[in-house]
Write a protein that holds these residues in place. Sequence first.
Motif, PDB file in Angstrom:
ATOM      1  N   THR A  34       0.781  -1.284   0.127  1.00 21.49           N
ATOM      2  CA  THR A  34       0.051  -0.005   0.167  1.00 21.49           C
ATOM      3  C   THR A  34       0.698   1.381  -0.113  1.00 21.49           C
ATOM      4  O   THR A  34       0.565   2.217  -0.878  1.00 21.49           O
ATOM      5  N   VAL A  35       1.871   1.189   0.491  1.00 21.44           N
ATOM      6  CA  VAL A  35       2.950   2.480   0.818  1.00 21.44           C
ATOM      7  C   VAL A  35       3.339   2.591  -0.529  1.00 21.44           C
ATOM      8  O   VAL A  35       3.728   3.789  -1.051  1.00 21.44           O
ATOM      9  N   VAL A  36       4.079   1.588  -1.170  1.00 21.98           N
ATOM     10  CA  VAL A  36       4.920   1.722  -2.428  1.00 21.98           C
ATOM     11  C   VAL A  36       3.920   2.190  -3.401  1.00 21.98           C
ATOM     12  O   VAL A  36       3.882   3.202  -4.257  1.00 21.98           O
ATOM     13  N   LEU A  37       2.495   1.604  -3.537  1.00 25.89           N
ATOM     14  CA  LEU A  37       1.342   1.944  -4.617  1.00 25.89           C
ATOM     15  C   LEU A  37       0.899   3.449  -4.373  1.00 25.89           C
ATOM     16  O   LEU A  37       0.885   4.197  -5.061  1.00 25.89           O
ATOM     17  N   GLY A  38       1.101   3.897  -2.941  1.00 29.55           N
ATOM     18  CA  GLY A  38       0.585   5.194  -2.564  1.00 29.55           C
ATOM     19  C   GLY A  38       1.714   6.205  -3.048  1.00 29.55           C
ATOM     20  O   GLY A  38       1.593   7.327  -3.726  1.00 29.55           O
TER      21      GLY A  38
END
Length: 360
Positions: A50-54
């Motif tokens: 989620t952090v990477v995609l964000g």
Amino acid sequence: MTAPVHDRGTRVAGNGLDHGYRAVALRLPRVSALLSARSLAICASLVIATVVLGVVSLGLGTYPVPLDEVIGALLGTADDQARMLVVGWRLPRALFAIACGVALAVSGAIFQSLTRNPLGSPDIIGFSSGSYTGAIAVMLLLGSTRYLDIAAGAIVGGVVTAAVVYLLATRNGSVQSFRLIIMGIGVAALLSSLNSALMLSVSVDTAMLAAVWAAGSFNALGHEQLWPMVALLAVMLAALAALAPGLRQLELGDDAARSLGLPANRVRAAAVVLGVALTALVTAAAGPISFVALAAPQIARRLVRGSGLLLVPSAVVGAFTLLASDVLAQRVGMPVGVVTVSLGGAYLAWLLISEFRRRT
């Protein structure tokens, strides 16, 4: 502190119990828990994803921003234009998607636990429709577009709808999950007709404004809407954390819960209000976003191979799912609500087929 446990599945250090799966024992001064190692690994992986995609999503848009400049903007070392694009415009949208995904997924987990049915989602049993009706009544009849006013209308509409559905589904003093779902579908259809009537009763411009909002979108949402929403979400999640042990006891049945001293009706009522409030919080901010509450808890259950009330796995799955849906929505030029309906409809069809095959 946490103590890893080993020895063929899970053996809690010092007590000789084998639970049949690898786990970690969490021991704090007032809290202790046994956490599945698989669940911890899945949740950690989803948080990282989620952090990477964000971060990647912050560079996407009409004006692409390279990844190094995105990181620089987050750290405060980039130029003013990059900071405005990344921090001022795109970061609130990504955080809104994550927060709304958490709220919807947790709400779905609550209702699926209460009904003991994978179809027991606020989307299906009409609570989301009630929140939507309350919100557009505030917008169309009272003429207010303030976030807190819409949130209050959405909560009132959802709670009233929940009370009506539960009343209709109650027989001989107990709520039957099948009746709850059927009554919820009927009430949702009735509310859909009422919403159409409200749209026809106002001017075209006002109806168009409400229709655009009803598609479900994070467009035009900024920091001024984000922080009140996050603060309310944090309060609700804290209340839910205190209520979670009672919900797990309710999964054993009302009689068993009462024998343990649990006020079953009060816990159930508090859980319903919290679940409706979580859905209403999202509806007030971004409009109705369907199927995340239905799908996220079931996806989490299959990923962690768990059962019962899975709040944290459902929350991280919901955050990743809605953020990914919003990134896809931006790429195809549609509101995120349209994307979740399209993907969720396919998932619902698969879930219904699977349930039918399992029961036959």
